[in-house]
Design an enzyme around this catalytic site. Structure first.
Site, PDB file in Angstrom:
ATOM      1  N   ASP A  36      71.696  18.568  14.978  1.00 32.10           N
ATOM      2  CA  ASP A  36      71.646  19.740  14.110  1.00 32.10           C
ATOM      3  C   ASP A  36      72.183  19.398  12.721  1.00 32.10           C
ATOM      4  O   ASP A  36      73.368  19.073  12.565  1.00 32.10           O
ATOM      5  CB  ASP A  36      72.467  20.859  14.755  1.00 32.10           C
ATOM      6  CG  ASP A  36      72.221  22.193  14.115  1.00 32.10           C
ATOM      7  OD1 ASP A  36      72.720  22.415  13.000  1.00 32.10           O
ATOM      8  OD2 ASP A  36      71.526  23.011  14.746  1.00 32.10           O
ATOM      9  N   HIS A  64      88.680  19.103  29.789  1.00 35.77           N
ATOM     10  CA  HIS A  64      89.692  18.059  29.998  1.00 35.77           C
ATOM     11  C   HIS A  64      91.057  18.739  29.967  1.00 35.77           C
ATOM     12  O   HIS A  64      91.195  19.870  29.518  1.00 35.77           O
ATOM     13  CB  HIS A  64      89.605  16.953  28.942  1.00 35.77           C
ATOM     14  CG  HIS A  64      89.809  17.430  27.536  1.00 35.77           C
ATOM     15  ND1 HIS A  64      91.037  17.777  27.018  1.00 35.77           N
ATOM     16  CD2 HIS A  64      88.908  17.628  26.535  1.00 35.77           C
ATOM     17  CE1 HIS A  64      90.892  18.166  25.762  1.00 35.77           C
ATOM     18  NE2 HIS A  64      89.605  18.082  25.442  1.00 35.77           N
ATOM     19  N   SER A  79      86.140  20.905  22.018  1.00 37.91           N
ATOM     20  CA  SER A  79      86.152  20.717  23.469  1.00 37.91           C
ATOM     21  C   SER A  79      85.924  22.049  24.159  1.00 37.91           C
ATOM     22  O   SER A  79      86.470  23.068  23.760  1.00 37.91           O
ATOM     23  CB  SER A  79      87.489  20.139  23.935  1.00 37.91           C
ATOM     24  OG  SER A  79      87.659  18.836  23.462  1.00 37.91           O
TER      25      SER A  79
END
Length: 191
Positions: free
Chosen positions: A129, A7, A144
Site C-alpha cells: 500500500d 506476541h 502489532s
C-alpha cells in the site's frame, strides 16, 4: 473474550514475559509516527484515554494478550476465522490505525507461509500500500496485532517488522491465537 497483539509484552531489559498483575483495555489516540527506515524501525506514538475502559486483560503469553470485553469498540467488524490451510500467498490487507483514532485498510502481499513456526512468525507479509509506505515506511512498532484479512476471513495478526526492511514483517496465524484463547477458557472454567 478477545485476543490481540500476537506476541507477549516483555521486559525491555531481560526479554522475559512480564507477569500480568492487572490490565485494562482503553482507547489509544495516535499522535505521531516515526517513519521506519532500513535498519531503523519506526514507531507509532500515542496516548491512552483514561476512564474509557472497554474490558480487562486476563493473560499475557507468547502469542498475545487476551481479555474479556465489556463492550465492542465503535466501528468493530466481525470476520469469520480463516484457518491456516486456507491461507494462500498473494493479496490480503491489514487493518491498522496509524494517524488518527480510526482504523483503515492497507494492502499487503503474503509472500510465504510457515505452518511449522512456533515463534509468532507464520506469515511473511510485504506492505504494498503506497499510502501506508508514505506514512510509516511500512510496518512499525505499535502495529502489532493489526488484523490480517484474506478472502473475507481473519487469518492472522501482524507481529514483527523486518529491521532491515520495514516494508516486510511477520504475522501469527489467527487460528493459533484462537486455539490459545479456547484453551485458556477451559482452564479458567476449571479453576
Amino acid at each position: 473474550r478477545c485476543a490481540g497483539l500476537g506476541h507477549a509484552v516483555c521486559d525491555i531489559d531481560t526479554g522475559e514475559i512480564l507477569p500480568l498483575g492487572k490490565g485494562e483495555i482503553v482507547p489509544a489516540i495516535i499522535t505521531s509516527v516515526r517513519k521506519g527506515q532500513n535498519d531503523l524501525p519506526g514507531e507509532l506514538c500515542g496516548t491512552l484515554t483514561a476512564g474509557k475502559k472497554s474490558g480487562e486483560i486476563t493473560d499475557n503469553c507468547s502469542c498475545g494478550l487476551y481479555a474479556t470485553l465489556d463492550i465492542l469498540p465503535d466501528g468493530a467488524n466481525e470476520y469469520p476465522l480463516g484457518f491456516s490451510d486456507e491461507i494462500q500467498c498473494g493479496s490480503a490487507y491489514i487493518i491498522s490505525t496509524v494517524d488518527s483514532d480510526s482504523p483503515k485498510r492497507y494492502s499487503v502481499e503474503i509472500e510465504s507461509i510457515d505452518n511449522h513456526n512456533k515463534d509468532n512468525k507464520n506469515l511473511v507479509i510485504r506492505v504494498s500500500d503506497k499510502e501506508l509506505i508514505e506514512k510509516t515506511g511500512g510496518i512499525v512498532q505499535g502495529m502489532s496485532g493489526s488484523p490480517i484479512i484474506q478472502n473475507g476471513r481473519l487469518i492472522g495478526a501482524v507481529t514483527h517488522v523486518f529491521v532491515s526492511d520495514p516494508t516486510h514483517g511477520y504475522g501469527i496465524f489467527a487460528e493459533t491465537m484462537y486455539e490459545h484463547m479456547t484453551q485458556q477458557c477451559v482452564l479458567d472454567d476449571a479453576a
